[in-house]
Design a protein around this motif. Structure first.
Motif, PDB file in Angstrom:
ATOM      1  N   ASP A 111       1.490 -21.041  34.993  1.00 18.29           N
ATOM      2  CA  ASP A 111       2.152 -20.711  33.673  1.00 18.29           C
ATOM      3  C   ASP A 111       2.867 -21.519  33.070  1.00 18.29           C
ATOM      4  O   ASP A 111       2.743 -21.927  32.031  1.00 18.29           O
TER       5      ASP A 111
ATOM      6  N   ASP B  55      10.452 -14.415  32.292  1.00 14.96           N
ATOM      7  CA  ASP B  55      10.903 -13.210  31.592  1.00 14.96           C
ATOM      8  C   ASP B  55      10.978 -12.125  32.464  1.00 14.96           C
ATOM      9  O   ASP B  55      10.922 -10.920  32.201  1.00 14.96           O
TER      10      ASP B  55
ATOM     11  N   ARG C  91       6.436 -17.607  22.582  1.00 13.76           N
ATOM     12  CA  ARG C  91       5.154 -16.572  22.651  1.00 13.76           C
ATOM     13  C   ARG C  91       4.787 -16.845  20.998  1.00 13.76           C
ATOM     14  O   ARG C  91       3.395 -16.816  20.752  1.00 13.76           O
TER      15      ARG C  91
ATOM     16  N   TYR D 290       2.451 -18.731  24.455  1.00 13.83           N
ATOM     17  CA  TYR D 290       2.851 -18.556  25.873  1.00 13.83           C
ATOM     18  C   TYR D 290       3.004 -17.353  26.281  1.00 13.83           C
ATOM     19  O   TYR D 290       3.724 -16.545  25.686  1.00 13.83           O
ATOM     20  N   GLU D 291       2.166 -17.063  27.298  1.00 16.30           N
ATOM     21  CA  GLU D 291       2.461 -15.612  28.043  1.00 16.30           C
ATOM     22  C   GLU D 291       2.370 -15.811  29.566  1.00 16.30           C
ATOM     23  O   GLU D 291       1.157 -16.138  30.089  1.00 16.30           O
TER      24      GLU D 291
ATOM     25  N   LYS E 232       1.569 -15.314  33.109  1.00 19.74           N
ATOM     26  CA  LYS E 232       0.479 -14.246  33.834  1.00 19.74           C
ATOM     27  C   LYS E 232       0.480 -13.722  35.479  1.00 19.74           C
ATOM     28  O   LYS E 232      -0.083 -13.010  35.828  1.00 19.74           O
TER      29      LYS E 232
END
Length: 326
Positions: free
Chosen positions: A226, A255, A298, A303-304, A306
């Motif tokens: 990530d 997060d 984001r 950006y996320e 996973k």
């Protein structure tokens, strides 16, 4: 065109270089093989990169400007991007060895900025900052516009100084710069000084783990894949030189903060053994919690994160078993 990666034999540097090569980029890697932890691990990472025909490595200390400039001399006209990850790591190490942080983190960062502003084809310089800059902030999650003027360690202070130097260079020279505040990165080929690595090593060896505090501190553990995705996206989204200050800052985390006790539970499950603990007083420089606000990351970078922490720990433990037996 070439992407320069400093600290290429380090944990994040190795993975970033590998991902860039997989995309078809040419990568010039710099590293001084700092013996902060076992250099055999760094050499093993480097050996894997050197198998690739589009990878070149130069031994260089970014804290020495003449050596740094000499290292990139033959490549200067081709460098289009820089991912600057070289640094003296370690919050706790900075308590007992403060002068170790002057060469790489302060002088070294300045030298990279100076080098970058003279490269004729450079489009973007992305550099590593740290969640440590937030100190013991009680506001969670940590947002980019939160105050960061009370660092809890010298390491954190050097990383904030790097951000401030970068802001000044962006304004003075219209040099597109992006700083990335990494939140506790984990994964295969990781750093042996990190808690998850030390815990795994001890549990599989049948030894007690060394725990500082009661295990209630929380960290925003983030899997390396990530982080790499965030770095590459940042590199592809440079600020415009036409801006008054072409500089950006982003958080790269998961997060999803968890306690140290929960991390230990996951490692025990992946290892198949319960851990015995030697409990110590909380370590100087440690903060109560970290948690990344990813709103800007984001929105601007797509950006996320996973990878769930449990999956990341399982992947790390599987890698460590193979590496330890090799």
């Amino acid at each position: 065109m070439t992407i320069l990666v400093t600290g290429v034999a380090g944990f994040i540097g190795y993975h970033v270089a590998e991902a860039l090569l997989a995309q078809g980029e040419r990568v010039l890697g710099l590293d001084n093989m700092n013996p902060y932890y076992d250099t055999k691990l760094k050499q093993a990472r480097l050996h894997r990169l050197e198998r690739h025909p589009h990878f070149s490595y130069v031994f260089a200390d970014i804290g020495r400007a003449p050596a740094l400039n000499a290292a990139i001399d033959k490549h200067g006209d081709t460098i289009a991007g820089i991912v600057h990850l070289a640094a003296q790591a370690g919050v706790r190490h900075s308590i007992d060895h403060p002068t170790d942080y002057v060469g790489a983190n302060l002088s070294g960062h300045l030298n990279v900025l100076e080098m970058g502003r003279h490269l004729p084809r450079l489009r973007h310089l992305v550099y590593a900052s740290s969640s440590s800059v937030y100190g013991n902030s009680r506001r969670v999650p940590f947002a980019i516009d939160d105050p960061v003027d009370r660092p809890a360690s010298l390491y954190a202070a050097t990383k904030r100084a790097d951000e401030l130097m970068s802001i000044s260079y962006a304004q003075l020279y219209r040099l597109p710069l992006t700083g990335l505040r990494f939140f506790t990165v984990i994964g295969p080929w990781g750093r042996p000084d990190m808690a998850y690595y030390r815990f795994t090593q001890a549990i599989l060896a049948g030894e007690k783990i060394e725990v500082f505090g009661d295990g209630s501190v929380e960290r925003d553990f983030t899997y390396i894949d990530d982080i790499v995705a965030g770095v590459l996206s940042a590199l592809d989204h440079p600020p415009s030189r036409n801006e008054e200050m072409p500089h950006r800052l982003y958080n790269l985390g998961s997060d999803r903060p968890v306690s140290l006790n929960h991390l230990i539970d996951l490692i025990e499950r992946a290892c198949g053994h319960k851990a015995e603990r030697n409990v110590h007083a909380p370590a100087a420089g440690d903060v109560r919690a970290t948690w990344a606000d990813l709103t800007l990351s984001r929105a601007d970078l797509g950006y996320e994160p996973k990878t769930p922490l449990a999956d990341g720990i399982e992947k790390f433990v599987a890698w460590y078993r193979d590496y330890a037996q090799a």
